[in-house]
Design an enzyme around this catalytic site. Structure first.
Site, PDB file in Angstrom:
ATOM      1  N   HIS A  15       1.855   2.364  -5.744  1.00 43.08           N
ATOM      2  CA  HIS A  15       1.285   3.058  -4.681  1.00 43.08           C
ATOM      3  C   HIS A  15      -0.392   2.835  -5.215  1.00 43.08           C
ATOM      4  O   HIS A  15      -0.884   3.690  -5.581  1.00 43.08           O
ATOM      5  CB  HIS A  15       1.239   4.414  -4.530  1.00 43.08           C
ATOM      6  CG  HIS A  15       0.781   5.044  -3.341  1.00 43.08           C
ATOM      7  ND1 HIS A  15       1.543   5.619  -2.287  1.00 43.08           N
ATOM      8  CD2 HIS A  15      -0.530   5.021  -2.853  1.00 43.08           C
ATOM      9  CE1 HIS A  15       0.556   6.100  -1.173  1.00 43.08           C
ATOM     10  NE2 HIS A  15      -0.657   5.549  -1.728  1.00 43.08           N
ATOM     11  N   HIS A  17      -4.046   1.005  -3.085  1.00 41.30           N
ATOM     12  CA  HIS A  17      -4.507   0.388  -2.010  1.00 41.30           C
ATOM     13  C   HIS A  17      -5.591  -0.672  -2.217  1.00 41.30           C
ATOM     14  O   HIS A  17      -6.569  -0.346  -3.357  1.00 41.30           O
ATOM     15  CB  HIS A  17      -5.471   1.371  -1.093  1.00 41.30           C
ATOM     16  CG  HIS A  17      -4.630   2.508  -0.362  1.00 41.30           C
ATOM     17  ND1 HIS A  17      -4.284   2.534   0.900  1.00 41.30           N
ATOM     18  CD2 HIS A  17      -3.978   3.581  -0.776  1.00 41.30           C
ATOM     19  CE1 HIS A  17      -3.245   3.424   1.457  1.00 41.30           C
ATOM     20  NE2 HIS A  17      -3.190   4.185   0.029  1.00 41.30           N
ATOM     21  N   HIS A 213       2.971   7.493   4.092  1.00 41.83           N
ATOM     22  CA  HIS A 213       2.367   8.355   3.361  1.00 41.83           C
ATOM     23  C   HIS A 213       2.622   9.796   4.297  1.00 41.83           C
ATOM     24  O   HIS A 213       2.285   9.968   5.482  1.00 41.83           O
ATOM     25  CB  HIS A 213       0.729   8.101   3.799  1.00 41.83           C
ATOM     26  CG  HIS A 213       0.049   7.387   2.852  1.00 41.83           C
ATOM     27  ND1 HIS A 213       0.208   6.113   2.833  1.00 41.83           N
ATOM     28  CD2 HIS A 213      -0.943   7.510   1.884  1.00 41.83           C
ATOM     29  CE1 HIS A 213      -0.614   5.297   2.035  1.00 41.83           C
ATOM     30  NE2 HIS A 213      -1.397   6.124   1.493  1.00 41.83           N
ATOM     31  N   GLU A 216       1.072  14.651   1.972  1.00 44.90           N
ATOM     32  CA  GLU A 216      -0.003  14.463   1.025  1.00 44.90           C
ATOM     33  C   GLU A 216      -1.038  15.792   1.349  1.00 44.90           C
ATOM     34  O   GLU A 216      -1.246  16.424   0.414  1.00 44.90           O
ATOM     35  CB  GLU A 216      -0.931  13.165   1.215  1.00 44.90           C
ATOM     36  CG  GLU A 216      -2.294  13.051   0.344  1.00 44.90           C
ATOM     37  CD  GLU A 216      -2.900  11.666   0.654  1.00 44.90           C
ATOM     38  OE1 GLU A 216      -2.663  11.055   1.641  1.00 44.90           O
ATOM     39  OE2 GLU A 216      -3.846  11.323  -0.230  1.00 44.90           O
ATOM     40  N   HIS A 237       2.933   9.900  -1.762  1.00 47.15           N
ATOM     41  CA  HIS A 237       2.460  11.402  -2.424  1.00 47.15           C
ATOM     42  C   HIS A 237       3.565  12.424  -2.024  1.00 47.15           C
ATOM     43  O   HIS A 237       4.026  12.688  -3.023  1.00 47.15           O
ATOM     44  CB  HIS A 237       1.354  11.744  -1.367  1.00 47.15           C
ATOM     45  CG  HIS A 237       0.108  10.724  -1.607  1.00 47.15           C
ATOM     46  ND1 HIS A 237      -0.830  10.786  -2.664  1.00 47.15           N
ATOM     47  CD2 HIS A 237      -0.269   9.732  -0.696  1.00 47.15           C
ATOM     48  CE1 HIS A 237      -1.519   9.710  -2.560  1.00 47.15           C
ATOM     49  NE2 HIS A 237      -1.321   9.224  -1.301  1.00 47.15           N
ATOM     50  N   ASP A 295      -3.603   4.927  -6.770  1.00 44.09           N
ATOM     51  CA  ASP A 295      -3.983   5.142  -5.036  1.00 44.09           C
ATOM     52  C   ASP A 295      -5.336   4.418  -4.734  1.00 44.09           C
ATOM     53  O   ASP A 295      -5.265   3.166  -4.103  1.00 44.09           O
ATOM     54  CB  ASP A 295      -4.237   6.694  -4.805  1.00 44.09           C
ATOM     55  CG  ASP A 295      -4.019   6.974  -3.542  1.00 44.09           C
ATOM     56  OD1 ASP A 295      -3.614   6.134  -2.594  1.00 44.09           O
ATOM     57  OD2 ASP A 295      -4.386   8.246  -3.105  1.00 44.09           O
TER      58      ASP A 295
HETATM   59  O1  LIG Z   1      -4.482   8.654  -0.039  1.00 43.87           O
HETATM   60  C1  LIG Z   1      -4.542   8.288   0.953  1.00 43.87           C
HETATM   61  N1  LIG Z   1      -4.093   8.882   2.087  1.00 43.87           N
HETATM   62  C2  LIG Z   1      -4.125   8.087   3.368  1.00 43.87           C
HETATM   63  N2  LIG Z   1      -4.494   6.893   3.452  1.00 43.87           N
HETATM   64  C3  LIG Z   1      -5.495   6.294   2.622  1.00 43.87           C
HETATM   65  C4  LIG Z   1      -5.327   6.729   1.363  1.00 43.87           C
HETATM   66  N3  LIG Z   1      -5.947   5.861   0.457  1.00 43.87           N
HETATM   67  C5  LIG Z   1      -6.412   4.972   1.310  1.00 43.87           C
HETATM   68  N4  LIG Z   1      -5.983   5.017   2.662  1.00 43.87           N
HETATM   69  C6  LIG Z   1      -6.058   4.582   3.734  1.00 43.87           C
HETATM   70  O2  LIG Z   1      -5.305   3.245   3.841  1.00 43.87           O
HETATM   71  C7  LIG Z   1      -6.123   2.073   4.222  1.00 43.87           C
HETATM   72  C8  LIG Z   1      -5.360   0.807   3.834  1.00 43.87           C
HETATM   73  O3  LIG Z   1      -5.472   0.569   2.578  1.00 43.87           O
HETATM   74  C9  LIG Z   1      -7.510   2.449   3.718  1.00 43.87           C
HETATM   75  O4  LIG Z   1      -8.424   1.526   4.364  1.00 43.87           O
HETATM   76  C10 LIG Z   1      -7.574   4.030   3.697  1.00 43.87           C
HETATM   77  O5  LIG Z   1      -7.875   4.215   5.415  1.00 43.87           O
END
Ligand SMILES: O=c1[nH]cnc2c1ncn2[C@@H]1O[C@H](CO)[C@@H](O)[C@H]1O
Length: 359
Positions: A15, A17, A213, A216, A237, A295
């Protein structure tokens, strides 16, 4: 954040991004080349602007992306470069297999409903974004020997993109795309957006692996919805699952995989900032199926080694548990069965766990 190495063995990360893991230097270089003005000109100053230091809310956390994502969006060279460098960074952390996620639509500047980040229409479509990331990951894998696959994200606030995401997963399944995700602000339940549900139904029909997701910052019913409606195979999460003991018990019995991101969970306000009270300690106690992940290391100003250090120093994780959770991660990854088995075996070998021959 302490970047000491407490677990000096091969690791698996599920996980992370891509757009939350760009090198600050790369953002500065690309901004300079494209003539984009940024509020700071050095890595240190820009890091200070992007990085979170104190816990906020998920909504505030997500507001960090627009500080820099427009710099790389719609730029072929930048998109490929960040994917390539990502693999190098993971290799340095001792990761032997990683699944990295991103939204192709957020990085495109044409062929997308509502072009993001005030970009002018250009010629980089979501399809181009996926091809560029695939190329960068593939070249990175060749250069640094860390196997890298990707997961394409649907975004909660843009349900109209979701079916397109499934199409991209299907088109590029043989070129490194291994699954689908639903990211973004969890206060928007997908119940309100049948498009996400339809996209996930289609993903299941096509045999595309699914993570979501959920739990969380959202309540436990979001996790139930992810599992029962969206047919998630893993939960991104999922901390708040523990607030519903019946649901937690069910998911434990199913061996549902939880993609845990400790430092993120503190800074997004998802969990109590006191790590000694972190839900992952319950997962550890119950021998649950979970992984440790970064993350968004750019925004959290962290590394995978920081996550392991926190787990070791503040949550009582042992070497044995680190081995066990990495094997859980490998077993829950979205690779085809044969490659998954090879990955699990390579970890067992590296960890000195002798495989039973069956005799
Ligand atoms: O922890 C998180 N929770 C929810 N969405 C997230 C988290 N981190 C990043 N992104 C979202 O996922 C998109 C694609 O990678 C990111 O641009 C952000 O808007």
């Amino acid at each position: 954040m302490a970047d000491k190495v407490v677990f000096d063995k091969p690791k698996v990360e599920l996980h992370v991004h891509l757009d939350g893991a760009i090198r600050v230097q790369t953002i500065l270089d690309v901004a300079k080349r494209r003539g984009i003005e940024l509020p700071a000109g050095t890595v240190e100053d820009m890091t200070n602007i992007i990085a979170l230091k104190e816990p906020v809310t998920l909504t505030e956390f997500l507001k960090k992306f627009p500080l820099y994502i427009h710099v790389v969006a719609g730029d072929r060279e930048a998109i490929k470069r960040m994917a390539y460098e990502f693999v190098e960074d993971k290799a340095k952390e001792g990761v032997i297999y990683v699944e990295v996620r991103y939204s192709p639509h957020l990085l495109a500047n044409t062929g997308v409903e509502k072009i993001q980040w005030n970009q002018k229409e250009g010629d980089v479509s979501p399809d181009d974004v996926v091809r560029l990331v695939n190329e960068g990951l593939r070249e990175g894998e060749r250069a640094f020997k860390t196997k890298a696959r990707s997961i394409l994200c649907c975004m909660r606030h843009m349900p109209s993109w979701s079916m397109g995401v499934v199409e991209l997963c299907e088109r590029y399944r043989d070129e490194g795309v291994v699954g689908i995700d639903l990211a973004g602000d969890e206060s928007l339940s997908c119940e309100a957006f049948p498009e996400h549900r339809k996209a996930y139904e289609e993903a299941k029909r096509l045999g595309i692996h699914r993570t979501v997701h959920a739990g969380e910052v959202g309540p436990p019913h979001m996790v139930r919805e992810a599992v029962e409606v969206l047919k998630a195979e893993r939960i991104g999460h999922g901390y708040r699952t523990l607030e519903d003991p019946a649901l937690y018990k069910e998911l434990l019995a199913k061996k549902m995989h939880f993609e845990v991101c400790p430092i993120s969970s503190k800074l997004t306000g998802a969990c109590n900032p006191d790590f000694t009270k972190h839900p992952v300690k319950t997962l550890m106690r119950d021998k649950a199926n979970y992984s440790l992940n970064t993350d968004d290391p750019l925004i959290l100003n962290s590394t995978l080694n920081c996550e392991y250090s926190v787990a070791h120093d503040e949550m009582g994780f042992t070497e044995e548990e680190f081995k066990r959770l990495n094997i859980c991660a490998a077993q829950s990854c979205f690779l085809p069965d044969k490659e998954k088995e090879e990955l699990v075996n390579s970890l067992r070998t590296a960890y000195g766990m002798i495989q039973s021959s069956g005799f």
